[in-house]
Scaffold this active site. Sequence first.
Site, PDB file in Angstrom:
ATOM      1  N   ASN A  27       0.872  -1.163   0.000  1.00 18.84           N
ATOM      2  CA  ASN A  27       0.000   0.000   0.000  1.00 18.84           C
ATOM      3  C   ASN A  27       0.915   1.221   0.000  1.00 18.84           C
ATOM      4  O   ASN A  27       1.481   1.574   1.036  1.00 18.84           O
ATOM      5  CB  ASN A  27      -0.878  -0.047   1.261  1.00 18.84           C
ATOM      6  N   ARG A  67      -2.488  -2.323  -3.399  1.00 20.45           N
ATOM      7  CA  ARG A  67      -3.744  -1.620  -3.120  1.00 20.45           C
ATOM      8  C   ARG A  67      -3.744  -0.356  -3.976  1.00 20.45           C
ATOM      9  O   ARG A  67      -2.843   0.489  -3.842  1.00 20.45           O
ATOM     10  CB  ARG A  67      -3.811  -1.229  -1.644  1.00 20.45           C
ATOM     11  N   HIS A 108     -12.983   2.177  -0.143  1.00 28.81           N
ATOM     12  CA  HIS A 108     -13.018   1.112   0.878  1.00 28.81           C
ATOM     13  C   HIS A 108     -13.707  -0.144   0.346  1.00 28.81           C
ATOM     14  O   HIS A 108     -14.257  -0.935   1.118  1.00 28.81           O
ATOM     15  CB  HIS A 108     -13.795   1.533   2.150  1.00 28.81           C
ATOM     16  N   ARG A 159     -11.688  14.658   7.783  1.00 22.38           N
ATOM     17  CA  ARG A 159     -12.472  15.044   6.597  1.00 22.38           C
ATOM     18  C   ARG A 159     -13.888  15.422   6.998  1.00 22.38           C
ATOM     19  O   ARG A 159     -14.470  14.790   7.892  1.00 22.38           O
ATOM     20  CB  ARG A 159     -12.543  13.900   5.587  1.00 22.38           C
ATOM     21  N   GLU A 168      -8.269  -5.906   4.913  1.00 25.28           N
ATOM     22  CA  GLU A 168      -8.108  -5.515   3.507  1.00 25.28           C
ATOM     23  C   GLU A 168      -6.879  -6.168   2.877  1.00 25.28           C
ATOM     24  O   GLU A 168      -6.899  -6.553   1.711  1.00 25.28           O
ATOM     25  CB  GLU A 168      -8.021  -3.996   3.409  1.00 25.28           C
TER      26      GLU A 168
END
Length: 404
Positions: free
Chosen positions: A7, A91, A180, A241, A385
């Site tokens: 990632n 990813r 996601h 966010r 993940e």
Amino acid sequence: MKILVLNCGSSSIKYQLFDIDQGSVLAKGIVEKIGLKGSFLKNERFDGDKVKLEGEILDHQSGFEFLLGMMISEKRGVISSLSEIDAVGHRLVHGGETFQGSCYLDEVTIKGVEDCSDLAPLHNPANLKGIYAMKNLLPDIPQVGVFDTSFHQTMPDYSFMYALPYSLYKKYGIRRYGFHGTSHSYVSKRACEILAVDYKSKKIITCHLGNGASITAIKDGKSLDTSMGLTPVEGLIMGTRSGDVDAGALTLIMEKEEIDYSSLNTLLNKHSGVLGISGISSDMREVETAAAEGDERAILSLKMYQYRVRKYIGAYAAAMGGVDILIFTGGIGENSPDDREKICENMEFLGLEFDKKVNTGVRGKELIISKKESRVTVMIVPTNEEWVIASETRDIVEQMKAGK
Ligand code: AMP
């Protein structure tokens, strides 16, 4: 089969080396501060051996050289030669409308990822650095891309379109994509596996509540709607966010504060959310502690956070004509009993009977947290993940070898 999952961010590389047949992680860690002062690699081996190595890491390629060198080192290593790595899984954040699923990374698909960079200028170029560097370092090892967006490619147009001039969708691909995806897909399938029910006939709402947060409505095995949009800033309130804000407020802020696009982007992505409201932290644990001590803005930020999730659950239940399974995952979803309880308060009208007793004190394990008589089954399903990326990578490499 040994699969290296990567990632890559702009200044970091997170990695895990899986032995997928054994279902185990041989080593995992992070290379941080690439190209900056004080760069380092932190590694944890399967037997608990931990190390932090400092060194000058100028770019992603040298970061990989550093970490691959450590993987084969006599003292800290887990493999004797790099040829033991069978595949690399990346990813990848944005696959636009091009990628409906994971793919083998060759010249054509890499060009496809490059073409999606306009949609994710902060993320895709960093992901690509990882792909280019690994192509240089391990040219004979297959590489696979797994996209955050592809699970949501099943959303129908009435769900993914913004009511902006249609030409903007045609010209620039301005629409909702969602993120996601690997997490929403994994936890929803895992829940059905645990409950021994048919994934393709259920109405499921998955709440991925971490530092980034999104919620998805999955009907008949397909993503019908999700809260993140063109970018990850839409939807739920997150650590830093904003989530949903009136677009009119944004143009007003730009005018009043005399700020440009880039400052507005920083404001929405880095200085808003739980941090922006509480003024304390983006870390939910710190905000919950402050709220317990009576800090009013911390209390307000938690109420807003929980209320936003509840609102989306209601909306998605309406969108699907009901809900059978509600799932919590991500750092907050898995570990904060209080948030789960507040989010599920007064949902009996939906047929959701939350079991406060069972929920209390539970962190990070698969569990049903609704009462037996509840029509909606509420569950905690820890996400994984990296595991999804490793297994998708294996599947694609096996299909390729079989000539499919
Ligand atoms: P993630 O991005 O999925 O790693 O999630 C990070 C978020 O999970 C941070 O806001 C953490 O504060 C939050 N988190 C982790 N453990 C807990 C906990 N025990 N209680 C509340 N929030 C937690």
